[in-house]
Design a protein around this motif. Structure first.
Motif, PDB file in Angstrom:
ATOM      1  N   GLY A   1       0.841  -1.182   0.000  1.00 13.10           N
ATOM      2  CA  GLY A   1       0.000   0.000   0.000  1.00 13.10           C
ATOM      3  C   GLY A   1       0.878   1.233   0.000  1.00 13.10           C
ATOM      4  N   MET A   2       0.420   2.277  -0.679  1.00 15.01           N
ATOM      5  CA  MET A   2       1.208   3.496  -0.819  1.00 15.01           C
ATOM      6  C   MET A   2       0.436   4.674  -0.230  1.00 15.01           C
ATOM      7  SD  MET A   2       3.851   2.299  -2.318  1.00 15.01           S
ATOM      8  CE  MET A   2       4.719   3.811  -2.753  1.00 15.01           C
ATOM      9  N   GLY A   3       1.158   5.508   0.478  1.00 14.41           N
ATOM     10  CA  GLY A   3       0.535   6.684   1.065  1.00 14.41           C
ATOM     11  C   GLY A   3       1.220   7.955   0.609  1.00 14.41           C
ATOM     12  N   TRP A   4       0.454   9.029   0.608  1.00 12.31           N
ATOM     13  CA  TRP A   4       1.008  10.359   0.341  1.00 12.31           C
ATOM     14  C   TRP A   4       0.864  11.207   1.598  1.00 12.31           C
ATOM     15  CZ3 TRP A   4       3.846  11.984  -3.648  1.00 12.31           C
ATOM     16  CH2 TRP A   4       3.802  11.241  -4.847  1.00 12.31           C
ATOM     17  N   PHE A   5       1.931  11.903   1.885  1.00  9.04           N
ATOM     18  CA  PHE A   5       1.985  12.770   3.051  1.00  9.04           C
ATOM     19  C   PHE A   5       2.519  14.132   2.611  1.00  9.04           C
ATOM     20  CE2 PHE A   5       1.516   9.629   6.526  1.00  9.04           C
ATOM     21  CZ  PHE A   5       1.644   8.458   5.797  1.00  9.04           C
ATOM     22  N   ARG A   6       2.254  15.126   3.422  1.00  8.65           N
ATOM     23  CA  ARG A   6       2.825  16.440   3.138  1.00  8.65           C
ATOM     24  C   ARG A   6       3.143  17.159   4.433  1.00  8.65           C
ATOM     25  NH1 ARG A   6      -2.503  19.506   0.541  1.00  8.65           N
ATOM     26  NH2 ARG A   6      -3.768  19.547   2.463  1.00  8.65           N
ATOM     27  N   GLN A   7       4.105  18.031   4.329  1.00  9.06           N
ATOM     28  CA  GLN A   7       4.520  18.801   5.499  1.00  9.06           C
ATOM     29  C   GLN A   7       4.801  20.229   5.077  1.00  9.06           C
ATOM     30  OE1 GLN A   7       7.937  17.299   7.665  1.00  9.06           O
ATOM     31  NE2 GLN A   7       7.303  18.392   9.518  1.00  9.06           N
ATOM     32  N   ALA A   8       4.044  21.135   5.638  1.00  6.51           N
ATOM     33  CA  ALA A   8       4.255  22.557   5.401  1.00  6.51           C
ATOM     34  C   ALA A   8       5.187  23.107   6.479  1.00  6.51           C
ATOM     35  CB  ALA A   8       2.924  23.294   5.423  1.00  6.51           C
ATOM     36  N   PRO A   9       5.896  24.184   6.191  1.00 11.93           N
ATOM     37  CA  PRO A   9       6.803  24.766   7.194  1.00 11.93           C
ATOM     38  C   PRO A   9       6.080  25.070   8.496  1.00 11.93           C
ATOM     39  CG  PRO A   9       7.181  25.757   5.055  1.00 11.93           C
ATOM     40  CD  PRO A   9       5.955  24.902   4.901  1.00 11.93           C
TER      41      PRO A   9
ATOM     42  N   ASN B   1       4.600  23.006  10.364  1.00  8.27           N
ATOM     43  CA  ASN B   1       3.523  22.051  10.645  1.00  8.27           C
ATOM     44  C   ASN B   1       4.065  20.635  10.732  1.00  8.27           C
ATOM     45  OD1 ASN B   1       1.849  24.230  10.455  1.00  8.27           O
ATOM     46  ND2 ASN B   1       0.821  23.572   8.588  1.00  8.27           N
ATOM     47  N   GLU B   2       3.280  19.775  11.337  1.00  8.46           N
ATOM     48  CA  GLU B   2       3.633  18.368  11.360  1.00  8.46           C
ATOM     49  C   GLU B   2       3.301  17.727  10.013  1.00  8.46           C
ATOM     50  OE1 GLU B   2       2.972  17.424  16.126  1.00  8.46           O
ATOM     51  OE2 GLU B   2       1.756  16.414  14.612  1.00  8.46           O
ATOM     52  N   ARG B   3       3.970  16.645   9.737  1.00 12.58           N
ATOM     53  CA  ARG B   3       3.655  15.890   8.530  1.00 12.58           C
ATOM     54  C   ARG B   3       2.257  15.312   8.669  1.00 12.58           C
ATOM     55  NH1 ARG B   3       7.924  11.494   7.243  1.00 12.58           N
ATOM     56  NH2 ARG B   3       6.983  10.514   9.083  1.00 12.58           N
ATOM     57  N   GLU B   4       1.485  15.387   7.600  1.00  8.07           N
ATOM     58  CA  GLU B   4       0.120  14.878   7.641  1.00  8.07           C
ATOM     59  C   GLU B   4      -0.132  13.934   6.477  1.00  8.07           C
ATOM     60  OE1 GLU B   4      -3.007  17.687   6.989  1.00  8.07           O
ATOM     61  OE2 GLU B   4      -2.095  18.553   5.201  1.00  8.07           O
ATOM     62  N   TRP B   5      -0.857  12.874   6.772  1.00 11.95           N
ATOM     63  CA  TRP B   5      -1.333  11.974   5.737  1.00 11.95           C
ATOM     64  C   TRP B   5      -2.511  12.623   5.038  1.00 11.95           C
ATOM     65  CZ3 TRP B   5      -6.338  10.261   5.440  1.00 11.95           C
ATOM     66  CH2 TRP B   5      -6.623   9.343   4.432  1.00 11.95           C
ATOM     67  N   PHE B   6      -2.623  12.453   3.722  1.00 15.57           N
ATOM     68  CA  PHE B   6      -3.799  12.961   3.042  1.00 15.57           C
ATOM     69  C   PHE B   6      -4.356  12.041   1.977  1.00 15.57           C
ATOM     70  CE2 PHE B   6      -1.945  14.112  -0.997  1.00 15.57           C
ATOM     71  CZ  PHE B   6      -0.617  14.328  -0.711  1.00 15.57           C
ATOM     72  N   ALA B   7      -3.621  11.012   1.567  1.00 16.13           N
ATOM     73  CA  ALA B   7      -4.149  10.108   0.556  1.00 16.13           C
ATOM     74  C   ALA B   7      -3.405   8.783   0.620  1.00 16.13           C
ATOM     75  CB  ALA B   7      -4.018  10.692  -0.843  1.00 16.13           C
ATOM     76  N   SER B   8      -4.091   7.721   0.250  1.00 18.44           N
ATOM     77  CA  SER B   8      -3.438   6.419   0.171  1.00 18.44           C
ATOM     78  C   SER B   8      -4.164   5.540  -0.823  1.00 18.44           C
ATOM     79  CB  SER B   8      -3.391   5.752   1.551  1.00 18.44           C
ATOM     80  OG  SER B   8      -4.692   5.564   2.062  1.00 18.44           O
ATOM     81  N   ILE B   9      -3.444   4.535  -1.280  1.00 18.28           N
ATOM     82  CA  ILE B   9      -4.001   3.549  -2.190  1.00 18.28           C
ATOM     83  C   ILE B   9      -3.466   2.190  -1.765  1.00 18.28           C
ATOM     84  CG2 ILE B   9      -2.169   3.968  -3.898  1.00 18.28           C
ATOM     85  CD1 ILE B   9      -4.323   3.339  -6.052  1.00 18.28           C
TER      86      ILE B   9
ATOM     87  N   THR C   1      -8.739   3.415  -2.511  1.00 14.40           N
ATOM     88  CA  THR C   1      -8.202   4.728  -2.173  1.00 14.40           C
ATOM     89  C   THR C   1      -8.919   5.349  -0.978  1.00 14.40           C
ATOM     90  OG1 THR C   1      -9.675   5.764  -3.785  1.00 14.40           O
ATOM     91  CG2 THR C   1      -7.455   5.202  -4.531  1.00 14.40           C
ATOM     92  N   GLU C   2      -8.180   6.176  -0.279  1.00 11.71           N
ATOM     93  CA  GLU C   2      -8.729   6.955   0.829  1.00 11.71           C
ATOM     94  C   GLU C   2      -8.133   8.351   0.758  1.00 11.71           C
ATOM     95  OE1 GLU C   2      -9.451   4.675   4.750  1.00 11.71           O
ATOM     96  OE2 GLU C   2      -7.614   3.796   3.939  1.00 11.71           O
ATOM     97  N   TYR C   3      -8.918   9.318   1.203  1.00 14.88           N
ATOM     98  CA  TYR C   3      -8.479  10.700   1.154  1.00 14.88           C
ATOM     99  C   TYR C   3      -8.862  11.442   2.424  1.00 14.88           C
ATOM    100  CZ  TYR C   3      -8.175   9.729  -3.853  1.00 14.88           C
ATOM    101  OH  TYR C   3      -7.871   9.178  -5.072  1.00 14.88           O
ATOM    102  N   ALA C   4      -8.029  12.386   2.790  1.00 16.94           N
ATOM    103  CA  ALA C   4      -8.395  13.306   3.845  1.00 16.94           C
ATOM    104  C   ALA C   4      -9.431  14.292   3.308  1.00 16.94           C
ATOM    105  CB  ALA C   4      -7.167  14.059   4.343  1.00 16.94           C
TER     106      ALA C   4
END
Length: 118
Positions: A33-41, A43-51, A57-60
């Motif tokens: 399974g693969m996930g996408w995460f992002r981190q803004a300056p 901020n903490e890293r956050e999950w927002f999508a996965s497959i 698929t799942e999305y924030a």
């Protein structure tokens, strides 16, 4: 050696689109399974999508309806199509891999920067 390499980031105006790629090597991609995460300056890293390995698929809520994640097993690559981008989407975007939904994400890429200007 497992490698996840993201690409496709860049600078885009609000309302625009980008497609990110995450190329995987050194693992049985079809089983992960693969996930996408992002981190803004600041901020903490956050999950927002996965497959999942079965392409479930799942999305924030923050991205649902704007972002689409899909995978190409033949190319060992997972993609993230991002539409209707907003300045608040600006972040370092990373992909990660795990063997099952009950596992932590074990392998991580270095990330690709996405900047959305207003």
């Amino acid at each position: 050696q497992v490698q996840l390499v993201e690409s496709g980031g860049g600078l885009v105006q609000a309302g625009g689109s980008l497609r990110l790629s995450c190329a995987a090597s050194g693992l049985g991609f079809s089983s992960y399974g693969m996930g996408w995460f992002r981190q803004a300056p600041g901020n903490e890293r956050e999950w927002f999508a996965s497959i999942s390995s079965r392409s479930i698929t799942e999305y924030a809520d923050s991205v649902r309806g704007r972002f689409t994640v899909y995978r190409d097993t033949n190319k060992n690559t997972v993609y993230l199509q991002m539409n209707s981008l907003k300045p608040e989407d600006t972040a370092l975007y990373s992909c990660a891999a795990r063997l099952s939904p009950f596992d932590v994400y074990k392998f991580w890429g270095q990330g690709t920067q996405v900047t959305v200007s207003s």
